[in-house]
Scaffold this motif. Structure first.
Motif, PDB file in Angstrom:
ATOM      1  N   ARG A   6      -4.101  15.677   2.583  1.00 46.55           N
ATOM      2  CA  ARG A   6      -3.767  16.725   3.553  1.00 46.55           C
ATOM      3  C   ARG A   6      -4.215  16.366   4.967  1.00 46.55           C
ATOM      4  NH1 ARG A   6      -0.067  19.642   1.054  1.00 46.55           N
ATOM      5  NH2 ARG A   6      -0.764  20.334  -0.955  1.00 46.55           N
ATOM      6  N   PRO A   7      -3.465  16.790   5.978  1.00 46.93           N
ATOM      7  CA  PRO A   7      -3.898  16.594   7.364  1.00 46.93           C
ATOM      8  C   PRO A   7      -5.152  17.421   7.659  1.00 46.93           C
ATOM      9  CG  PRO A   7      -1.604  17.315   7.275  1.00 46.93           C
ATOM     10  CD  PRO A   7      -2.144  17.392   5.895  1.00 46.93           C
ATOM     11  N   GLN A   8      -5.886  16.990   8.645  1.00 49.42           N
ATOM     12  CA  GLN A   8      -7.145  17.636   8.997  1.00 49.42           C
ATOM     13  C   GLN A   8      -6.943  19.107   9.367  1.00 49.42           C
ATOM     14  OE1 GLN A   8      -9.300  15.624  12.039  1.00 49.42           O
ATOM     15  NE2 GLN A   8     -11.092  16.917  11.847  1.00 49.42           N
ATOM     16  N   GLN A   9      -5.882  19.445  10.065  1.00 45.40           N
ATOM     17  CA  GLN A   9      -5.623  20.829  10.457  1.00 45.40           C
ATOM     18  C   GLN A   9      -5.408  21.716   9.222  1.00 45.40           C
ATOM     19  OE1 GLN A   9      -3.827  18.220  11.638  1.00 45.40           O
ATOM     20  NE2 GLN A   9      -4.709  18.036  13.677  1.00 45.40           N
ATOM     21  N   HIS A  10      -4.739  21.197   8.238  1.00 44.16           N
ATOM     22  CA  HIS A  10      -4.501  21.948   7.007  1.00 44.16           C
ATOM     23  C   HIS A  10      -5.823  22.193   6.279  1.00 44.16           C
ATOM     24  CE1 HIS A  10      -3.308  22.583   2.784  1.00 44.16           C
ATOM     25  NE2 HIS A  10      -2.252  23.189   3.322  1.00 44.16           N
ATOM     26  N   SER A  12      -8.808  22.370   7.582  1.00 41.94           N
ATOM     27  CA  SER A  12      -9.578  23.338   8.363  1.00 41.94           C
ATOM     28  C   SER A  12      -9.078  24.758   8.121  1.00 41.94           C
ATOM     29  CB  SER A  12      -9.494  22.995   9.845  1.00 41.94           C
ATOM     30  OG  SER A  12     -10.207  23.923  10.607  1.00 41.94           O
ATOM     31  N   ALA A  13      -7.766  24.925   8.048  1.00 43.73           N
ATOM     32  CA  ALA A  13      -7.187  26.246   7.819  1.00 43.73           C
ATOM     33  C   ALA A  13      -7.436  26.745   6.396  1.00 43.73           C
ATOM     34  CB  ALA A  13      -5.682  26.200   8.088  1.00 43.73           C
ATOM     35  N   ARG A  14      -7.674  25.840   5.468  1.00 46.22           N
ATOM     36  CA  ARG A  14      -7.877  26.205   4.061  1.00 46.22           C
ATOM     37  C   ARG A  14      -9.340  26.363   3.671  1.00 46.22           C
ATOM     38  NH1 ARG A  14      -3.215  28.286   2.559  1.00 46.22           N
ATOM     39  NH2 ARG A  14      -1.520  26.843   2.841  1.00 46.22           N
ATOM     40  N   THR A  19     -14.485  20.018   8.657  1.00 53.97           N
ATOM     41  CA  THR A  19     -13.630  18.918   9.104  1.00 53.97           C
ATOM     42  C   THR A  19     -13.359  18.947  10.600  1.00 53.97           C
ATOM     43  OG1 THR A  19     -11.624  20.166   8.598  1.00 53.97           O
ATOM     44  CG2 THR A  19     -12.494  18.746   6.869  1.00 53.97           C
ATOM     45  N   GLU A  20     -13.561  20.109  11.230  1.00 51.50           N
ATOM     46  CA  GLU A  20     -13.309  20.217  12.668  1.00 51.50           C
ATOM     47  C   GLU A  20     -14.273  19.364  13.486  1.00 51.50           C
ATOM     48  OE1 GLU A  20     -13.549  24.374  13.466  1.00 51.50           O
ATOM     49  OE2 GLU A  20     -11.770  24.830  12.279  1.00 51.50           O
ATOM     50  N   PRO A  24     -10.227  12.462  12.285  1.00 53.89           N
ATOM     51  CA  PRO A  24      -9.403  12.413  11.071  1.00 53.89           C
ATOM     52  C   PRO A  24      -9.710  11.204  10.189  1.00 53.89           C
ATOM     53  CG  PRO A  24      -8.046  13.001  12.950  1.00 53.89           C
ATOM     54  CD  PRO A  24      -9.417  12.652  13.492  1.00 53.89           C
TER      55      PRO A  24
END
Length: 79
Positions: A6-10, A12-14, A19-20, A24
């Motif tokens: 998964r991408p880093q933004q995904h 973080s949202a989950r 990860t922020e 990456p």
């Protein structure tokens, strides 16, 4: 292993807010480090069930190395 796919933004949202604070590449590297740890844990379970602990002198050594890797990973990720 989700950290590899998964991408880093995904992430973080989950709920992987930690990860922020990382690049990456670092998040992916942590995902790569997780794979051998999971494999080693599975191999240890198989050897214990087969009662092969006495015949496997390397098992305790690999177990300690795995524990150290996990400890360093979790301590490192808390910063």
């Amino acid at each position: 292993m989700v950290k590899l796919i998964r991408p880093q933004q995904h992430l973080s949202a989950r709920g992987f807010a930690w990860t922020e604070g990382f690049q990456p590449f670092t998040v992916r590297l942590i995902g790569v480090a997780t794979v051998p740890t999971v494999l080693m844990a599975g191999a240890t379970i198989v050897h214990v069930r087969r009662r092969e602990i006495a015949r496997r002198g390397s098992l305790p050594v690999l177990g300690v190395l795995t524990a150290v890797l996990a400890l360093v990973r979790f301590v490192w990720c808390t910063f």
